[in-house]
Design a protein around this motif. Structure first.
Motif, PDB file in Angstrom:
ATOM      1  N   THR A  16       0.887  -1.198  -0.052  1.00 20.68           N
ATOM      2  CA  THR A  16      -0.005  -0.098  -0.148  1.00 20.68           C
ATOM      3  C   THR A  16       0.898   1.261  -0.042  1.00 20.68           C
ATOM      4  O   THR A  16       1.970   1.382   0.364  1.00 20.68           O
ATOM      5  CB  THR A  16      -0.932  -0.060   1.185  1.00 20.68           C
ATOM      6  N   ARG A  17       0.138   2.313  -0.376  1.00 20.52           N
ATOM      7  CA  ARG A  17       1.069   3.621  -0.178  1.00 20.52           C
ATOM      8  C   ARG A  17      -0.028   4.500   0.526  1.00 20.52           C
ATOM      9  O   ARG A  17      -1.172   4.470   0.077  1.00 20.52           O
ATOM     10  CB  ARG A  17       1.213   4.067  -1.820  1.00 20.52           C
ATOM     11  N   MET A  18       0.581   5.366   1.473  1.00 20.66           N
ATOM     12  CA  MET A  18      -0.035   6.174   2.157  1.00 20.66           C
ATOM     13  C   MET A  18       0.563   7.642   1.979  1.00 20.66           C
ATOM     14  O   MET A  18       1.526   7.927   1.992  1.00 20.66           O
ATOM     15  CB  MET A  18       0.024   5.664   3.542  1.00 20.66           C
ATOM     16  N   ARG A  19      -0.479   8.321   1.634  1.00 18.94           N
ATOM     17  CA  ARG A  19      -0.043   9.837   1.412  1.00 18.94           C
ATOM     18  C   ARG A  19       0.122  10.739   2.861  1.00 18.94           C
ATOM     19  O   ARG A  19      -0.265  10.079   3.847  1.00 18.94           O
ATOM     20  CB  ARG A  19      -1.509  10.839   0.739  1.00 18.94           C
ATOM     21  N   ALA A  21       4.355   7.300   2.757  1.00 20.59           N
ATOM     22  CA  ALA A  21       4.878   5.950   3.187  1.00 20.59           C
ATOM     23  C   ALA A  21       4.449   5.096   2.185  1.00 20.59           C
ATOM     24  O   ALA A  21       3.394   4.865   1.725  1.00 20.59           O
ATOM     25  CB  ALA A  21       4.551   5.269   4.618  1.00 20.59           C
ATOM     26  N   ARG A  22       5.343   4.204   1.713  1.00 26.22           N
ATOM     27  CA  ARG A  22       5.084   2.818   0.837  1.00 26.22           C
ATOM     28  C   ARG A  22       5.505   1.758   1.739  1.00 26.22           C
ATOM     29  O   ARG A  22       6.660   1.395   2.198  1.00 26.22           O
ATOM     30  CB  ARG A  22       5.835   2.801  -0.253  1.00 26.22           C
ATOM     31  N   VAL A  23       4.379   0.799   1.866  1.00 26.16           N
ATOM     32  CA  VAL A  23       4.644  -0.444   2.737  1.00 26.16           C
ATOM     33  C   VAL A  23       4.469  -1.451   1.538  1.00 26.16           C
ATOM     34  O   VAL A  23       3.541  -1.965   0.996  1.00 26.16           O
ATOM     35  CB  VAL A  23       3.537  -0.843   3.965  1.00 26.16           C
ATOM     36  N   VAL A  24       5.414  -2.755   1.753  1.00 24.69           N
ATOM     37  CA  VAL A  24       5.603  -4.008   0.907  1.00 24.69           C
ATOM     38  C   VAL A  24       5.853  -4.962   1.831  1.00 24.69           C
ATOM     39  O   VAL A  24       6.937  -5.039   2.610  1.00 24.69           O
ATOM     40  CB  VAL A  24       6.560  -3.722  -0.099  1.00 24.69           C
TER      41      VAL A  24
END
Length: 135
Positions: A79-82, A124-127
């Motif tokens: 996901t990517r969070m602004r 933030a980018r979570v993988v």
């Protein structure tokens, strides 16, 4: 100009036609009533819920395919969070939630790879991925 007489007028309107008359009218009314009742019964049957089966013989379970994912392919949840959409606590909750989903799929702890990237702008980018090649 031609004048119309009463016999020609009667012929033009079809007063003597066998297709008209009280018998034909009654038949049309009856046909309309039958069609209306049939349509209403169909509508009630389509709209009204079916009564549940009081005692099912066995619970219905959809058939599961033997293997949904290709064994060699990695599984990834990301996901990517602004900026402003996350805090450090919520970010950690997302990471742990994704790790748990991968565990539920059958991954061991050593196969789970986590990558969190924070940008200078505050995004933030979570993988979280399941590396199946790891032991």
């Amino acid at each position: 100009m031609a004048r119309r007489n009463s016999t020609k007028a009667a012929e033009l309107t079809g007063a003597g036609s066998p297709r008209r008359g009280p018998g034909r009218t009654i038949w049309l009314i009856a046909a309309g009533l039958v069609a209306g009742i049939a349509g209403g019964a169909f509508a009630v049957r389509m709209l009204a819920p079916q009564a549940p089966n009081p005692e099912p013989s066995q619970p219905e379970q959809p058939e599961q395919p033997e293997e949904i994912l290709v064994r060699e392919e990695p599984v990834e949840i990301s996901t990517r969070m602004r900026p402003g959409e996350w805090t450090e606590e919520s970010l950690q909750e997302h990471v742990e939630n994704y790790r748990q989903q991968i565990r539920d799929m059958g991954a061991s702890e050593s196969q789970i790879v986590t990558n969190v990237e924070r940008t200078e702008g505050g995004a933030a980018r979570v993988v979280v991925s399941w590396d199946r090649t790891r032991a």
